[in-house]
Design a protein around this motif. Structure first.
Motif, PDB file in Angstrom:
ATOM      1  N   THR A  24       0.832  -1.206   0.000  1.00 54.61           N
ATOM      2  CA  THR A  24       0.000   0.000   0.000  1.00 54.61           C
ATOM      3  C   THR A  24       0.864   1.252   0.000  1.00 54.61           C
ATOM      4  N   GLY A  25       1.892   1.263   0.822  1.00 57.89           N
ATOM      5  CA  GLY A  25       2.811   2.398   0.850  1.00 57.89           C
ATOM      6  C   GLY A  25       3.527   2.588  -0.472  1.00 57.89           C
ATOM      7  N   THR A  28       1.070   3.970  -3.110  1.00 59.28           N
ATOM      8  CA  THR A  28       0.810   5.388  -2.826  1.00 59.28           C
ATOM      9  C   THR A  28       1.987   6.245  -3.261  1.00 59.28           C
ATOM     10  N   TRP A  29       3.179   5.833  -2.945  1.00 64.37           N
ATOM     11  CA  TRP A  29       4.373   6.598  -3.313  1.00 64.37           C
ATOM     12  C   TRP A  29       4.536   6.678  -4.827  1.00 64.37           C
ATOM     13  N   ALA A  32       1.897   8.983  -6.356  1.00 68.98           N
ATOM     14  CA  ALA A  32       2.195  10.386  -6.031  1.00 68.98           C
ATOM     15  C   ALA A  32       3.367  10.900  -6.853  1.00 68.98           C
ATOM     16  N   ILE A  40      -0.383  14.130  -4.059  1.00 65.53           N
ATOM     17  CA  ILE A  40      -1.520  13.319  -4.480  1.00 65.53           C
ATOM     18  C   ILE A  40      -2.814  13.911  -3.919  1.00 65.53           C
ATOM     19  N   TYR A  45      -5.858   9.467  -2.598  1.00 61.41           N
ATOM     20  CA  TYR A  45      -5.101   8.880  -1.496  1.00 61.41           C
ATOM     21  C   TYR A  45      -6.001   7.937  -0.688  1.00 61.41           C
ATOM     22  N   ILE A  48      -6.720   4.715  -2.619  1.00 63.15           N
ATOM     23  CA  ILE A  48      -5.565   3.811  -2.595  1.00 63.15           C
ATOM     24  C   ILE A  48      -5.433   3.148  -1.229  1.00 63.15           C
ATOM     25  N   GLN A  49      -5.567   3.926  -0.166  1.00 68.85           N
ATOM     26  CA  GLN A  49      -5.394   3.384   1.186  1.00 68.85           C
ATOM     27  C   GLN A  49      -6.453   2.344   1.542  1.00 68.85           C
TER      28      GLN A  49
END
Length: 73
Positions: A24-25, A28-29, A32, A40, A45, A48-49
């Protein structure tokens, strides 16, 4: 093994939690950095989370269910 029973927990079940968090991290990175140049939108965000863990959780449940079913046969 009936459909309601579950197979015993394995090491992979426990390690899956760390994989989901890191995946997940990473997603997200990447989103972004690549598409939004570092900032983002909050709405994306949130998607995605919630979406990445839900998708990976579904995949894990499906694999676990099929594995337990195969062992019981």
């Amino acid at each position: 093994m009936t459909e309601r029973e579950t197979a015993p927990a394995s090491r992979g079940d426990v390690q899956w939690v760390g994989f989901v968090s890191s995946a997940t991290g990473a997603v997200t990175w990447i989103v972004a950095r690549v598409w939004f140049r570092g900032e983002i939108p909050v709405e994306l965000y949130g998607v995605i989370q919630f979406g990445v863990p839900m998708g990976l959780g579904w995949l894990a449940a499906e694999v676990r269910w099929r594995t337990a079913r195969r062992r019981g046969a």
